[in-house]
Design an enzyme around this catalytic site. Structure first.
Site, PDB file in Angstrom:
ATOM      1  N   ASP A  45       0.846  -1.193   0.000  1.00 21.04           N
ATOM      2  CA  ASP A  45       0.000   0.000   0.000  1.00 21.04           C
ATOM      3  C   ASP A  45       0.885   1.248   0.000  1.00 21.04           C
ATOM      4  OD1 ASP A  45      -3.230   0.482   0.958  1.00 21.04           O
ATOM      5  OD2 ASP A  45      -1.841   2.177   1.088  1.00 21.04           O
ATOM      6  N   ASN A  99     -12.885  -3.373   2.490  1.00 21.66           N
ATOM      7  CA  ASN A  99     -13.808  -2.246   2.510  1.00 21.66           C
ATOM      8  C   ASN A  99     -14.698  -2.329   1.271  1.00 21.66           C
ATOM      9  OD1 ASN A  99     -12.654  -1.169   4.855  1.00 21.66           O
ATOM     10  ND2 ASN A  99     -11.067  -0.117   3.678  1.00 21.66           N
ATOM     11  N   HIS A 112     -10.150  -5.299  -3.373  1.00 21.94           N
ATOM     12  CA  HIS A 112      -8.827  -5.561  -2.799  1.00 21.94           C
ATOM     13  C   HIS A 112      -8.976  -6.038  -1.363  1.00 21.94           C
ATOM     14  CE1 HIS A 112      -9.891  -1.285  -2.494  1.00 21.94           C
ATOM     15  NE2 HIS A 112      -9.333  -1.293  -1.303  1.00 21.94           N
ATOM     16  N   HIS A 114      -7.012  -5.969   2.073  1.00 23.52           N
ATOM     17  CA  HIS A 114      -5.890  -5.398   2.823  1.00 23.52           C
ATOM     18  C   HIS A 114      -5.316  -6.485   3.729  1.00 23.52           C
ATOM     19  CE1 HIS A 114      -6.853  -0.974   2.255  1.00 23.52           C
ATOM     20  NE2 HIS A 114      -8.057  -1.481   2.015  1.00 23.52           N
TER      21      HIS A 114
HETATM   22  P1  5GP Z   1      -9.748   1.348   0.282  1.00 21.62           P
HETATM   23  O1  5GP Z   1      -9.867   2.643   1.037  1.00 21.62           O
HETATM   24  O2  5GP Z   1     -10.436   1.457  -1.061  1.00 21.62           O
HETATM   25  O3  5GP Z   1     -10.153   0.130   1.044  1.00 21.62           O
HETATM   26  O4  5GP Z   1      -8.202   1.135   0.034  1.00 21.62           O
HETATM   27  C1  5GP Z   1      -7.500   1.694  -1.044  1.00 21.62           C
HETATM   28  C2  5GP Z   1      -6.047   1.629  -0.670  1.00 21.62           C
HETATM   29  O5  5GP Z   1      -5.298   1.853  -1.843  1.00 21.62           O
HETATM   30  C3  5GP Z   1      -5.624   2.680   0.347  1.00 21.62           C
HETATM   31  O6  5GP Z   1      -5.084   2.040   1.500  1.00 21.62           O
HETATM   32  C4  5GP Z   1      -4.595   3.511  -0.403  1.00 21.62           C
HETATM   33  O7  5GP Z   1      -3.518   3.935   0.411  1.00 21.62           O
HETATM   34  C5  5GP Z   1      -4.142   2.575  -1.498  1.00 21.62           C
HETATM   35  N1  5GP Z   1      -3.692   3.241  -2.710  1.00 21.62           N
HETATM   36  C6  5GP Z   1      -4.312   4.268  -3.337  1.00 21.62           C
HETATM   37  N2  5GP Z   1      -3.624   4.611  -4.442  1.00 21.62           N
HETATM   38  C7  5GP Z   1      -2.560   3.779  -4.517  1.00 21.62           C
HETATM   39  C8  5GP Z   1      -1.475   3.650  -5.447  1.00 21.62           C
HETATM   40  O8  5GP Z   1      -1.361   4.362  -6.442  1.00 21.62           O
HETATM   41  N3  5GP Z   1      -0.542   2.682  -5.184  1.00 21.62           N
HETATM   42  C9  5GP Z   1      -0.647   1.867  -4.084  1.00 21.62           C
HETATM   43  N4  5GP Z   1       0.321   0.963  -3.939  1.00 21.62           N
HETATM   44  N5  5GP Z   1      -1.650   1.961  -3.203  1.00 21.62           N
HETATM   45  C10 5GP Z   1      -2.593   2.906  -3.405  1.00 21.62           C
END
Ligand code: 5GP
Ligand code: ZN
Length: 126
Positions: A45, A99, A112, A114
């Site tokens: 992440d 999420n 995804h 985590h």
């Molecule tokens: P969500 O909030 O949708 O469950 O998680 C999305 C995750 O993607 C977040 O933890 C955020 O930090 C991560 N993320 C967003 N953009 C990027 C990116 O460009 N590269 C990586 N490696 N992670 C990302």
């Protein structure tokens, strides 16, 4: 005969050209890859919330877990998450988070998992 990832057993290989994680799968945006299989990719992440924070995603675009009709592939995604946690040395435990939608706090609309570990997690989550 070479078989393309995503071409097996009704899996279907979907790509959303505007999706950030589809671009990571395609190698169009760089990421710190930690694992790859026929159906999944895992990378660190960009904004880690724990010493280990890895995202495990299907190669084929699915907006979220409600879009999944393939239990075997979904199972493999979770098995990959668990294997990755072991490889990262998270022997004292870890947390898997999926999420989903606005109330679930999903910000990237490509499914995804985590994998969080390396510190003690609290409950309830925010
Ligand atoms: P969500 O909030 O949708 O469950 O998680 C999305 C995750 O993607 C977040 O933890 C955020 O930090 C991560 N993320 C967003 N953009 C990027 C990116 O460009 N590269 C990586 N490696 N992670 C990302
Ligand atoms: Zn996508």
């Amino acid at each position: 005969m070479e078989e393309k990832a995503g071409a097996k057993a009704g899996w279907g290989s979907h790509k959303d050209p505007s999706c950030l994680f589809c671009k990571i799968v395609a190698g169009e945006i760089p990421a710190q890859l930690v694992d790859e299989g026929d159906y999944h990719v895992a990378f660190r992440d960009i904004n880690p919330q724990a010493p280990t924070h890895i995202l495990v995603i299907p190669k084929s675009h699915r907006r979220d877990i409600t879009q999944y009709d393939e239990p075997q592939q979904l199972g493999e995604l979770f098995r990959a998450a668990s294997t990755i946690a072991a490889k990262e040395g998270l022997t004292n435990g870890f947390r898997l988070v999926v999420n989903t939608g606005d109330d679930g706090g999903q910000t990237v609309h490509h499914l995804h998992v985590h994998v969080l570990g390396g510190r003690i997690m609290t409950w309830p989550p925010g």
